[in-house]
Scaffold this motif. Structure first.
Motif, PDB file in Angstrom:
ATOM      1  N   THR A 152      12.967  27.531  52.942  1.00 13.23           N
ATOM      2  CA  THR A 152      12.530  26.601  51.897  1.00 13.23           C
ATOM      3  C   THR A 152      11.155  26.024  52.208  1.00 13.23           C
ATOM      4  O   THR A 152      10.280  25.944  51.334  1.00 13.23           O
ATOM      5  CB  THR A 152      13.553  25.462  51.755  1.00 13.23           C
ATOM      6  OG1 THR A 152      14.821  26.012  51.379  1.00 13.23           O
ATOM      7  CG2 THR A 152      13.101  24.453  50.702  1.00 13.23           C
ATOM      8  N   SER A 156       5.792  19.521  43.471  1.00 13.51           N
ATOM      9  CA  SER A 156       5.724  19.397  44.925  1.00 13.51           C
ATOM     10  C   SER A 156       6.583  18.235  45.413  1.00 13.51           C
ATOM     11  O   SER A 156       6.662  17.187  44.756  1.00 13.51           O
ATOM     12  CB  SER A 156       4.271  19.177  45.367  1.00 13.51           C
ATOM     13  OG  SER A 156       4.224  18.900  46.752  1.00 13.51           O
ATOM     14  N   GLN A 195       7.635  26.659  50.146  1.00  9.40           N
ATOM     15  CA  GLN A 195       6.863  25.540  49.628  1.00  9.40           C
ATOM     16  C   GLN A 195       5.430  25.584  50.151  1.00  9.40           C
ATOM     17  O   GLN A 195       4.483  25.274  49.416  1.00  9.40           O
ATOM     18  CB  GLN A 195       7.521  24.207  50.012  1.00  9.40           C
ATOM     19  CG  GLN A 195       6.793  22.978  49.485  1.00  9.40           C
ATOM     20  CD  GLN A 195       6.623  22.990  47.972  1.00  9.40           C
ATOM     21  OE1 GLN A 195       7.515  23.426  47.231  1.00  9.40           O
ATOM     22  NE2 GLN A 195       5.471  22.535  47.496  1.00  9.40           N
ATOM     23  N   GLY A 236       5.944  32.116  47.144  1.00 13.28           N
ATOM     24  CA  GLY A 236       5.431  30.810  46.757  1.00 13.28           C
ATOM     25  C   GLY A 236       4.016  30.883  46.232  1.00 13.28           C
ATOM     26  O   GLY A 236       3.673  30.232  45.235  1.00 13.28           O
ATOM     27  N   ARG A 269       3.557  27.762  47.974  1.00  7.49           N
ATOM     28  CA  ARG A 269       3.174  27.107  46.721  1.00  7.49           C
ATOM     29  C   ARG A 269       1.931  26.243  46.913  1.00  7.49           C
ATOM     30  O   ARG A 269       1.041  26.212  46.048  1.00  7.49           O
ATOM     31  CB  ARG A 269       4.331  26.239  46.211  1.00  7.49           C
ATOM     32  CG  ARG A 269       5.578  27.009  45.785  1.00  7.49           C
ATOM     33  CD  ARG A 269       6.578  26.081  45.111  1.00  7.49           C
ATOM     34  NE  ARG A 269       7.832  26.765  44.819  1.00  7.49           N
ATOM     35  CZ  ARG A 269       8.944  26.632  45.538  1.00  7.49           C
ATOM     36  NH1 ARG A 269       8.972  25.822  46.594  1.00  7.49           N
ATOM     37  NH2 ARG A 269      10.038  27.286  45.201  1.00  7.49           N
ATOM     38  N   GLU A 270       1.852  25.540  48.041  1.00  8.21           N
ATOM     39  CA  GLU A 270       0.683  24.689  48.310  1.00  8.21           C
ATOM     40  C   GLU A 270      -0.576  25.555  48.460  1.00  8.21           C
ATOM     41  O   GLU A 270      -1.645  25.211  47.945  1.00  8.21           O
ATOM     42  CB  GLU A 270       0.910  23.852  49.569  1.00  8.21           C
ATOM     43  CG  GLU A 270       2.191  23.029  49.583  1.00  8.21           C
ATOM     44  CD  GLU A 270       2.179  21.842  48.626  1.00  8.21           C
ATOM     45  OE1 GLU A 270       1.272  21.728  47.786  1.00  8.21           O
ATOM     46  OE2 GLU A 270       3.105  21.012  48.719  1.00  8.21           O
TER      47      GLU A 270
END
Length: 397
Positions: free
Chosen positions: A302, A253, A306, A343, A309-310
């Protein structure tokens, strides 16, 4: 539409309410078939079926093929025995619908509405619109058997009162059921909008799936959890509040190790927009983020990936704990396309145990704007057509 999360446990039960549960699948049956399914005497079944017919919950459905003598009569669920008003409230919109007792949407309307106007103004508008839809369909208000409402904030489901909802000023502890019952004197059920979206998404897209998690990524982040075929609300109704879970630190991260913000603060549409503004990009909220991503703006793509992903960092723990078959990603940010999902998948499949992800699907919501009101209608029919409620209605009849 038949309630997709109802249990099937009717066989072997004794009351009219339990016999009725067998017929909620929409298939017509004879009294003899019902006697075989329940193990009850035909005379007992006949009396209880006659009671349900008198209550309007069943209807005659023609005759079965005769095996000799007079053809036996069949009966079936009568979804026209009442209607439900279903409401899905968002931060800036409201969808109101009329549904029958099988939770099929008969008519609906979506229009702008500001939840920050407060409970009285919003609920007055909802009640007025509901009455107009009933009149449009030629349905008397007395035909309404329940009202279901989804709101964009935490709800104590047992009382129907929103509790400290961050984007709903004036709604804290407001008695929504009591206010609505001044017009419609029927059961009024209130729940978080993510819970009713989970019910609606399951019914529309995953009716055969008993373990499903619906994640809404929008101005806030929340999850509706269906486990073992039942919506899980927890002790007070706060189950699924993913947005206030602190995101586990990952060396992948871009956040510093000491960043202890919760998921909503780093991955919601509002958070993504703030990240883009810090880069000098004009983005006020989720709608701007989606527009930028769809236009191919690399920084927005992007940031959105992200954010996925979180979300995946938190969902990986959820997957290990609950082992769902499907995770559905919805909400305004999910409309940006595959970037958010990519993500989420990247992290969940890497961080969850192999057994939990072996057959796990992580998919984008395919439901339209009626998913919320469909879920609200299902929520109501689960209560007003429960065995106990049917027994009471049959007794009154």
């Amino acid at each position: 539409m038949v309630d997709a999360v109802r249990g099937s446990g009717a066989v072997g039960s004794n009351g009219a309410g339990e016999i009725f549960q067998i017929l909620r699948d929409g298939h017509a049956r004879t009294k003899a078939e019902l006697a075989t399914l329940t193990g009850l005497a035909r005379s007992t079944v006949s009396g209880r079926v006659d009671t349900l017919l008198a209550a309007g919950l069943l209807r005659s459905a023609g005759e079965a093929v005769s095996t000799g003598g007079r053809p036996p009569a069949r009966v079936a669920f009568n979804p026209s025995a009442g209607v439900v008003l279903a409401v899905d409230l968002g931060a800036t919109h409201a969808t109101i619908a009329v549904a029958d007792l099988a939770a099929s949407i008969l008519t609906s309307n979506t229009h702008p509405l500001d939840i920050a106007d407060g409970p009285e103004a919003v609920l007055d508008a909802v009640i007025s619109e509901g009455a107009a839809l009933l009149e449009q369909e030629g349905i008397a208000a007395s035909h309404v058997v329940g009202v279901g409402i989804g709101v964009p904030g935490p709800v104590e489901h047992s009382t129907g009162r929103p509790t400290n909802p961050p984007i709903m000023p004036g709604w804290d502890r407001f008695d929504v059921p009591h206010y609505v019952q001044r017009t419609f004197d029927v059961p009024v059920l209130v729940d978080n909008d993510v819970n009713i979206l989970a019910l609606g998404e399951q019914a529309l897209s995953w009716p055969g799936v008993a373990d499903l998690i619906f994640v809404k990524v929008s101005t806030g982040i929340g999850a509706g959890i269906i486990s073992g075929g039942t919506l899980q609300r927890g002790a007070q109704g706060s189950a699924g509040d993913m947005g206030h879970v602190q995101v586990p630190y990952s060396h992948d991260s871009p956040r510093p190790p000491g960043d202890q913000r919760d998921l909503e603060a780093v991955a919601s549409g509002t958070a993504i927009a703030a990240d883009l503004r810090a880069q000098g990009i004009d983005a006020a909220g989720s709608a701007d983020v989606v527009a930028l991503v769809r236009a191919g703006h690399q920084a927005a793509i992007t940031a959105t990936r992200q954010a996925g992903r979180e979300v995946g960092e938190v969902l990986a723990t959820v997957v290990n704990m609950l082992n769902p078959s499907v995770i559905v990603i919805g909400g305004s940010v999910a409309r940006a396309g595959e970037h958010l999902l990519a993500g989420v998948r990247e992290v969940v499949y890497r961080r969850s145990i192999p057994l939990a992800t072996q057959h796990l699907g992580i998919v984008q919501s395919q439901a339209d704007e009626t998913a919320g009101v469909l879920g609200a209608a299902i929520m109501v029919t689960q209560q007003v057509l429960s065995p106990a409620a049917v027994e009471l209605r049959a007794a009154r009849a």
